[in-house]
Every structure is written in structure tokens, then in C-alpha cells.
Design a protein around this motif. Structure first.
Motif, PDB file in Angstrom:
ATOM      1  N   ALA A  78      10.135   5.182  -3.578  1.00 35.05           N
ATOM      2  CA  ALA A  78      10.620   6.074  -2.521  1.00 35.05           C
ATOM      3  C   ALA A  78       9.499   6.980  -2.022  1.00 35.05           C
ATOM      4  O   ALA A  78       9.345   7.194  -0.820  1.00 35.05           O
ATOM      5  N   SER A  79       8.700   7.468  -2.954  1.00 32.35           N
ATOM      6  CA  SER A  79       7.573   8.316  -2.581  1.00 32.35           C
ATOM      7  C   SER A  79       6.562   7.542  -1.736  1.00 32.35           C
ATOM      8  O   SER A  79       6.069   8.039  -0.719  1.00 32.35           O
ATOM      9  N   SER A  80       6.259   6.310  -2.142  1.00 34.69           N
ATOM     10  CA  SER A  80       5.316   5.472  -1.391  1.00 34.69           C
ATOM     11  C   SER A  80       5.851   5.158  -0.001  1.00 34.69           C
ATOM     12  O   SER A  80       5.106   5.194   0.989  1.00 34.69           O
ATOM     13  N   GLU A  81       7.139   4.869   0.092  1.00 32.87           N
ATOM     14  CA  GLU A  81       7.726   4.566   1.400  1.00 32.87           C
ATOM     15  C   GLU A  81       7.701   5.793   2.308  1.00 32.87           C
ATOM     16  O   GLU A  81       7.456   5.676   3.513  1.00 32.87           O
ATOM     17  N   THR A  82       7.910   6.966   1.734  1.00 35.30           N
ATOM     18  CA  THR A  82       7.826   8.202   2.512  1.00 35.30           C
ATOM     19  C   THR A  82       6.400   8.395   3.024  1.00 35.30           C
ATOM     20  O   THR A  82       6.184   8.736   4.193  1.00 35.30           O
ATOM     21  N   ASP A  83       5.426   8.169   2.142  1.00 36.87           N
ATOM     22  CA  ASP A  83       4.016   8.287   2.549  1.00 36.87           C
ATOM     23  C   ASP A  83       3.695   7.329   3.683  1.00 36.87           C
ATOM     24  O   ASP A  83       3.010   7.688   4.642  1.00 36.87           O
ATOM     25  N   TRP A  84       4.180   6.090   3.587  1.00 37.73           N
ATOM     26  CA  TRP A  84       3.933   5.105   4.648  1.00 37.73           C
ATOM     27  C   TRP A  84       4.613   5.522   5.945  1.00 37.73           C
ATOM     28  O   TRP A  84       4.058   5.347   7.033  1.00 37.73           O
ATOM     29  N   GLY A  85       5.798   6.083   5.842  1.00 39.77           N
ATOM     30  CA  GLY A  85       6.488   6.560   7.043  1.00 39.77           C
ATOM     31  C   GLY A  85       5.692   7.639   7.748  1.00 39.77           C
ATOM     32  O   GLY A  85       5.543   7.620   8.980  1.00 39.77           O
ATOM     33  N   ILE A  86       5.148   8.554   6.976  1.00 37.77           N
ATOM     34  CA  ILE A  86       4.322   9.619   7.545  1.00 37.77           C
ATOM     35  C   ILE A  86       3.070   9.023   8.186  1.00 37.77           C
ATOM     36  O   ILE A  86       2.680   9.397   9.293  1.00 37.77           O
ATOM     37  N   GLU A  87       2.453   8.083   7.480  1.00 36.68           N
ATOM     38  CA  GLU A  87       1.242   7.432   8.001  1.00 36.68           C
ATOM     39  C   GLU A  87       1.523   6.718   9.320  1.00 36.68           C
ATOM     40  O   GLU A  87       0.754   6.814  10.279  1.00 36.68           O
ATOM     41  N   LEU A  88       2.631   6.013   9.389  1.00 40.95           N
ATOM     42  CA  LEU A  88       2.972   5.277  10.611  1.00 40.95           C
ATOM     43  C   LEU A  88       3.301   6.226  11.764  1.00 40.95           C
ATOM     44  O   LEU A  88       2.935   5.952  12.913  1.00 40.95           O
TER      45      LEU A  88
END
Length: 154
Positions: A78-88
Motif C-alpha cells: 500500500a505504501s509503495s502504491e501510494t508512492d507511485w501514485g504521487i510519482e505519477l
């Protein structure tokens, strides 16, 4: 013209502008406004900024292509997906910024760069150095933002 040819052309343009311009040059109010030298300075700044953004986005794309997130722990995933969302979202904002940079480069070619699109007055060199994609004088921008706030509040 394909994308790699365009990137090569932009890189060649950066090299050409860097060789034409003193590396210590900073536009000043003592010279004619939007002189050839000033235009080359801002064009170089815009091209470098554009290249930097594109280089960063290629790195993000490469990371995305490396494969899906394989975190065994649900919290880590979940943390990694949140980070990717922010990056995108960041990349999306930068994509919009590239469009503004391209518009500024077009204004340089058309002889409209450095002048307010609302009043036609020169935009201060300090403002252009701080935000080379500026399209309005500080006063016009402040009026525009006040008007936006008023219409949003209605």
C-alpha cells in the motif's frame, strides 16, 4: 520527425546556445529589453529545464517497466502504491509544464516572449528569471488570481 530526432535536435540547440553565451551572463536592465542575447539566455534556460524534466520522466518510465510492485506485506505494498501514485501525479504536472515551456519557446520564435499577454507591457527580467514561462506581469497575474478567487467564491 520522430521523438529521438527531436531530442537530438534540442540537445544540439542547447550545445549551440551554450557555446554562443557566456556562462556567467545574466540579463540586466542595462541592456535593451529582449535583446538577442537575452532571448538566447531564456531559450537556453527553457531548453535545459525541458530536458531535465524529460530525463526524470524517462527514469520513472524505466522504473515502472521493471515490473509490478511485489511487496509481500500488504502495508508495504500500500505504501509503495501510494508512492507511485504521487510519482505519477508529479509526472502529469510536469507533462503540463512541458506544454508551457514549449509555448514559451514558441513565443521566443514569434517575438512575443517577455511581454504580458494581458497588458502588452514588458515582464520584469527578475520575474522571467524566476519563472521563465511567465505570460503576465506580476500585477496582471495578481489581478487574474484575485478575479479567480472572487469568481470561485460566488
Amino acid at each position: 520527425m520522430n521523438a529521438s530526432t527531436q531530442v537530438q535536435d534540442k540537445s544540439e540547440k542547447i550545445s549551440e546556445l551554450e557555446s554562443d553565451l557566456d556562462p556567467d551572463y545574466v540579463p540586466s536592465d542595462d541592456e535593451p529589453f529582449m535583446s538577442e542575447k537575452q532571448l538566447r539566455f531564456f531559450e537556453l534556460q527553457l531548453l535545459k529545464w525541458r530536458k531535465e524534466i524529460l530525463d526524470e520522466s524517462r527514469g520513472t518510465l524505466n522504473q515502472l517497466q521493471d515490473g509490478p510492485i511485489r511487496e509481500p506485506d500488504l502495508n508495504d505494498r500500500a505504501s509503495s502504491e501510494t508512492d507511485w501514485g504521487i510519482e505519477l501525479r508529479t509526472r502529469d504536472r510536469q507533462r503540463k509544464l512541458i506544454a508551457k515551456i514549449d509555448a514559451a519557446l514558441r513565443r521566443i520564435k514569434e517575438g512575443e516572449y517577455g511581454y504580458c499577454q494581458v497588458t502588452g507591457e514588458p515582464i520584469s527580467l527578475a520575474r522571467l528569471r524566476a519563472r521563465p514561462i511567465a505570460t503576465m506581469t506580476l500585477e496582471a497575474q495578481e489581478r487574474h488570481e484575485r478575479q479567480e478567487r472572487i469568481s470561485r467564491d460566488d
